[in-house]
Design an enzyme around this catalytic site. Structure first.
Site, mmCIF file in Angstrom:
data_model
loop_
_atom_site.group_PDB
_atom_site.id
_atom_site.type_symbol
_atom_site.label_atom_id
_atom_site.label_comp_id
_atom_site.label_asym_id
_atom_site.label_seq_id
_atom_site.Cartn_x
_atom_site.Cartn_y
_atom_site.Cartn_z
ATOM 1 N N ASP A 1 0.934 -1.135 0.096
ATOM 2 C CA ASP A 1 0.017 0.089 -0.021
ATOM 3 C C ASP A 1 0.884 1.277 0.035
ATOM 4 O O ASP A 1 0.690 2.227 0.878
ATOM 5 C CB ASP A 1 -1.077 -0.026 1.259
ATOM 6 C CG ASP A 1 -2.171 0.777 1.296
ATOM 7 O OD1 ASP A 1 -2.520 1.143 -0.088
ATOM 8 O OD2 ASP A 1 -2.595 1.116 2.086
ATOM 9 N N CYS B 1 -14.797 -9.281 -17.043
ATOM 10 C CA CYS B 1 -15.963 -8.471 -16.719
ATOM 11 C C CYS B 1 -17.148 -8.737 -17.517
ATOM 12 O O CYS B 1 -18.241 -8.493 -17.291
ATOM 13 C CB CYS B 1 -15.733 -6.929 -16.596
ATOM 14 S SG CYS B 1 -14.843 -6.472 -15.140
ATOM 15 N N CYS C 1 -15.968 9.234 -3.745
ATOM 16 C CA CYS C 1 -16.006 7.794 -3.222
ATOM 17 C C CYS C 1 -16.203 7.992 -1.930
ATOM 18 O O CYS C 1 -15.326 8.708 -1.181
ATOM 19 C CB CYS C 1 -14.823 7.002 -3.482
ATOM 20 S SG CYS C 1 -14.701 5.308 -2.968
HETATM 21 S S1 SF4 Z 1 -19.222 -5.987 -10.677
HETATM 22 FE FE1 SF4 Z 1 -17.934 -4.703 -11.960
HETATM 23 S S2 SF4 Z 1 -15.835 -5.508 -11.376
HETATM 24 FE FE2 SF4 Z 1 -17.240 -7.027 -11.211
HETATM 25 S S3 SF4 Z 1 -17.718 -8.126 -12.885
HETATM 26 FE FE3 SF4 Z 1 -19.237 -6.817 -12.957
HETATM 27 S S4 SF4 Z 1 -18.210 -5.028 -14.118
HETATM 28 FE FE4 SF4 Z 1 -16.584 -6.227 -13.535
HETATM 29 S S1 SF4 Z 2 -18.386 4.984 -3.206
HETATM 30 FE FE1 SF4 Z 2 -16.420 4.071 -3.553
HETATM 31 S S2 SF4 Z 2 -16.345 2.122 -2.803
HETATM 32 FE FE2 SF4 Z 2 -18.477 2.675 -2.773
HETATM 33 S S3 SF4 Z 2 -19.336 1.693 -4.268
HETATM 34 FE FE3 SF4 Z 2 -18.785 3.737 -4.937
HETATM 35 S S4 SF4 Z 2 -16.838 3.653 -5.804
HETATM 36 FE FE4 SF4 Z 2 -17.360 2.000 -4.781
#
Ligand code: SF4
Ligand code: SF4
Length: 319
Positions: free
Chosen positions: A134, A188, A214
């Protein structure tokens, strides 16, 4: 050095990593990440990093691991499963991302990386290496993808067909020449569950995360107040957010981890919303002193709780 072929070195390291509990181990040549860096620059140019200005620093180090570790020839990427046996997000209390249930992963993985390097030295010889967990200058997902450990999904996370995405990624950058694994294809397909489920609309397009929208960023990284317009949209998440992983079909069949140090802190299992609201600093430290929740501390969590409790402004959110 013991006289083995790069392929034999790779096999040995893979075996040692398994003995230490890593789930996957992949190898990539240490070279400049041209395409990936260009993408990152574009992402930064759009301001998607929000206030995480550390992502703008160390560009040279990030572009090329040889700048980070002189003499580097290989990037060893390692995955460590953290999927808990039980999802606590359904227990009616405030929600915490699964990766933070137990002991802080930095501690656990740093120790394992150190042991890994020691074991490599014992079995292979004088190998130079440096471990990263990380760490901003290392593009972990990209290296793990290059090492064949998965593909980067539309939710921008690395996905592995067996593990899903609930795992930590660590790297050991080393001067040892190895046999390399190639990238794998994207699985995906036509799925868009993660994009559709995000409550703050943080994906401007598939595979691009506007981190500044996010919940994970708001609840952990953002030091200032959470901006207006996001009231009523956090779905009780007060430390991180797992929604775009929880909905991913690849996480459905992933098996739980076997690391006792990642077992959920007892307090996390039993605390109600009221307990969280009344929690004092001393008790917080007793409960969570060794956990990743210390990153925000109780003050940060209380700010997040206050936000979660806010009702949406009249007329709804601003999008
Ligand atoms: S949920 Fe999002 S990351 Fe997971 S398989 Fe579907 S498109 Fe891909
Ligand atoms: S807020 Fe961030 S962690 Fe939550 S679903 Fe959206 S992209 Fe994903």
């Amino acid at each position: 050095l013991s006289r083995l072929s790069p392929q034999q070195y790779s096999e040995r390291i893979r075996r040692i990593s398994r003995e230490l509990g890593f789930d996957y181990c992949g190898f990539a040549r240490a070279e400049a990440l041209e395409e990936e860096s260009a993408k990152l620059d574009e992402w930064l140019g759009r301001g998607y990093q929000g206030s995480m200005s550390y992502l703008e620093r160390n560009r040279d180090l990030r572009t090329d691991p040889r700048a980070l570790v002189p003499g580097a020839r290989s990037v060893i990427s390692l995955l460590y499963n953290y999927k808990p046996a039980a999802d606590l997000a359904g227990n009616g209390s405030y929600k915490v991302a699964k990766y933070a249930y137990g002991e802080d992963y930095h501690r656990v993985l740093r120790g394992l990386l150190k042991t890994l390097l020691q074991r490599i030295r014992e079995e292979i010889g004088e190998v130079e290496g440096r471990g990263f967990v990380d760490s901003a200058p290392v593009m972990e997902r990209q290296w793990a993808a290059r090492g064949g450990l998965g593909w980067i999904g539309k939710n921008t996370l690395l996905l592995n067909r067996n593990l899903g995405s609930y795992f930590f990624i660590a790297e050991l950058i080393t001067d040892l020449e190895l046999e390399y694994d190639g990238p794998i294809r994207d699985y995906c397909g036509t799925c868009t569950r993660c994009l559709d489920a995000c409550p703050t609309e943080a994906f401007p397009q598939p595979g691009v995360l506007d981190a500044s929208r996010c919940i994970s960023y708001f609840t952990i990284e953002l030091r200032e107040a959470i901006p207006d317009g996001f009231e009523g949209r956090f779905d009780d998440w007060i430390f991180g957010c797992d929604i775009c992983q929880d909905v991913c079909p690849w996480n459905r069949f992933a098996r739980p981890h076997a690391q006792p140090r990642f077992e959920p802190k007892e307090a996390l299992v039993v605390m109600s919303k009221k307990d969280w609201e009344e929690l004092g600093d001393v008790t917080f430290r007793n409960y969570f002193g060794s956990s990743a929740l210390m990153r925000t501390g109780l003050t940060g969590l209380k700010r997040n709780i206050a936000h979660v409790k806010k009702r949406p402004a009249e007329g709804g959110p601003d999008t």
